[in-house]
Design a protein around this motif. Structure first.
Motif, mmCIF file in Angstrom:
data_model
loop_
_atom_site.group_PDB
_atom_site.id
_atom_site.type_symbol
_atom_site.label_atom_id
_atom_site.label_comp_id
_atom_site.label_asym_id
_atom_site.label_seq_id
_atom_site.Cartn_x
_atom_site.Cartn_y
_atom_site.Cartn_z
ATOM 1 N N GLN A 1 0.819 -1.211 0.000
ATOM 2 C CA GLN A 1 0.000 0.000 0.000
ATOM 3 C C GLN A 1 0.858 1.269 0.000
ATOM 4 N N LEU A 2 1.959 1.259 0.729
ATOM 5 C CA LEU A 2 2.836 2.426 0.741
ATOM 6 C C LEU A 2 3.526 2.624 -0.604
ATOM 7 N N HIS A 3 3.876 1.539 -1.285
ATOM 8 C CA HIS A 3 4.415 1.669 -2.650
ATOM 9 C C HIS A 3 3.392 2.373 -3.543
ATOM 10 N N LYS A 4 2.115 2.026 -3.395
ATOM 11 C CA LYS A 4 1.053 2.670 -4.184
ATOM 12 C C LYS A 4 0.934 4.163 -3.849
ATOM 13 N N GLN A 5 1.352 4.551 -2.644
ATOM 14 C CA GLN A 5 1.299 5.958 -2.217
ATOM 15 C C GLN A 5 2.564 6.727 -2.592
ATOM 16 N N GLY A 6 3.446 6.074 -3.353
ATOM 17 C CA GLY A 6 4.625 6.773 -3.846
ATOM 18 C C GLY A 6 5.909 6.507 -3.081
ATOM 19 N N TYR A 7 5.865 5.669 -2.074
ATOM 20 C CA TYR A 7 7.077 5.309 -1.329
ATOM 21 C C TYR A 7 7.770 4.173 -2.074
ATOM 22 N N THR A 8 8.442 4.525 -3.158
ATOM 23 C CA THR A 8 8.932 3.515 -4.095
ATOM 24 C C THR A 8 10.377 3.087 -3.873
ATOM 25 N N LEU A 9 11.176 3.906 -3.209
ATOM 26 C CA LEU A 9 12.556 3.508 -2.935
ATOM 27 C C LEU A 9 12.569 2.525 -1.758
ATOM 28 N N ALA B 1 9.104 -6.328 13.568
ATOM 29 C CA ALA B 1 9.708 -5.405 12.611
ATOM 30 C C ALA B 1 8.945 -4.082 12.617
ATOM 31 N N THR B 2 9.609 -3.059 12.074
ATOM 32 C CA THR B 2 8.982 -1.756 11.876
ATOM 33 C C THR B 2 9.152 -1.366 10.414
ATOM 34 N N VAL B 3 8.082 -0.855 9.811
ATOM 35 C CA VAL B 3 8.115 -0.322 8.452
ATOM 36 C C VAL B 3 8.075 1.201 8.584
ATOM 37 N N TYR B 4 9.114 1.853 8.080
ATOM 38 C CA TYR B 4 9.209 3.315 8.119
ATOM 39 C C TYR B 4 8.919 3.880 6.736
ATOM 40 N N ALA B 5 7.986 4.816 6.649
ATOM 41 C CA ALA B 5 7.742 5.577 5.428
ATOM 42 C C ALA B 5 8.551 6.863 5.572
ATOM 43 N N LEU B 6 9.561 7.045 4.714
ATOM 44 C CA LEU B 6 10.498 8.164 4.817
ATOM 45 C C LEU B 6 10.324 9.142 3.659
ATOM 46 N N VAL B 7 10.477 10.425 3.969
ATOM 47 C CA VAL B 7 10.395 11.485 2.961
ATOM 48 C C VAL B 7 11.592 12.407 3.140
ATOM 49 N N SER B 8 12.241 12.756 2.013
ATOM 50 C CA SER B 8 13.382 13.674 2.082
ATOM 51 C C SER B 8 12.908 15.112 1.911
ATOM 52 N N LYS B 9 13.803 16.031 2.207
ATOM 53 C CA LYS B 9 13.514 17.452 2.023
ATOM 54 C C LYS B 9 13.215 17.770 0.567
ATOM 55 N N SER B 10 13.807 16.988 -0.355
ATOM 56 C CA SER B 10 13.596 17.233 -1.784
ATOM 57 C C SER B 10 12.407 16.451 -2.358
ATOM 58 N N GLY B 11 11.724 15.676 -1.504
ATOM 59 C CA GLY B 11 10.529 14.967 -1.957
ATOM 60 C C GLY B 11 10.706 13.503 -2.292
ATOM 61 N N LYS C 1 10.678 9.655 -1.701
ATOM 62 C CA LYS C 1 9.888 8.858 -0.765
ATOM 63 C C LYS C 1 10.300 7.387 -0.871
ATOM 64 N N GLY C 2 10.460 6.763 0.278
ATOM 65 C CA GLY C 2 10.832 5.362 0.279
ATOM 66 C C GLY C 2 10.541 4.700 1.607
ATOM 67 N N LEU C 3 10.860 3.412 1.671
ATOM 68 C CA LEU C 3 10.591 2.603 2.850
ATOM 69 C C LEU C 3 11.875 2.028 3.423
ATOM 70 N N LEU C 4 11.888 1.912 4.726
ATOM 71 C CA LEU C 4 12.945 1.211 5.436
ATOM 72 C C LEU C 4 12.258 0.214 6.350
ATOM 73 N N VAL C 5 12.615 -1.055 6.225
ATOM 74 C CA VAL C 5 12.064 -2.094 7.092
ATOM 75 C C VAL C 5 13.188 -2.539 8.015
ATOM 76 N N SER C 6 12.927 -2.443 9.310
ATOM 77 C CA SER C 6 13.945 -2.759 10.300
ATOM 78 C C SER C 6 13.406 -3.765 11.298
ATOM 79 N N GLY C 7 14.164 -4.824 11.529
ATOM 80 C CA GLY C 7 13.782 -5.816 12.528
ATOM 81 C C GLY C 7 14.246 -5.401 13.899
ATOM 82 N N TYR C 8 13.475 -5.766 14.922
ATOM 83 C CA TYR C 8 13.880 -5.493 16.302
ATOM 84 C C TYR C 8 14.986 -6.439 16.686
ATOM 85 N N GLY C 9 15.861 -5.962 17.513
ATOM 86 C CA GLY C 9 16.897 -6.811 18.054
ATOM 87 C C GLY C 9 18.002 -7.158 17.070
#
Length: 106
Positions: free
Chosen positions: A16-24, A63-73, A75-83
């Motif tokens: 769903q986040l890819h569909k919202q433009g978080y493509t990186l 895990a945590t899924v982060y939707a990230l946005v840069s100052k220049s626009g 958009k991408g995702l970072l998936v990080s596991g706990y521990g």
């Protein structure tokens, strides 16, 4: 930005986040994010939203899924596991992103 959705699974969140433009699809390496062979300074990004998932019986499923946005626009995702700790510099960078996120919610 207030979280508007909760996705049932990590896969659904990513789709769903890819569909919202978080493509990186980012990897975190020390003080930078990498995607598609390019490096980006992590401090240029903010967490737009995040989704946490906890395994019912196995902590390795957390895990945590982060939707990230840069100052220049960008958009991408970072998936990080706990521990799962790659290095202290990456952990500190993630803490700084969380700090900025919490400050924006206050």
């Amino acid at each position: 930005m207030k979280q508007q959705f909760h996705y049932a699974t990590i896969t659904e969140a990513i789709t769903q986040l890819h569909k919202q433009g978080y493509t990186l699809d980012f990897d975190l390496k020390k003080d930078k994010l990498t995607a598609d062979g390019k490096d980006y300074p992590a401090d240029d990004f903010e967490i737009a939203d995040l989704y946490r998932y906890e395994g019912a019986s196995d902590p390795a499923d957390e895990a945590t899924v982060y939707a990230l946005v840069s100052k220049s626009g960008l958009k991408g995702l970072l998936v990080s596991g706990y521990g799962v700790s790659s290095d202290s510099a990456s952990e500190e960078t993630l803490k700084q992103l969380h700090y900025k996120y919490q400050e924006s919610k206050a």
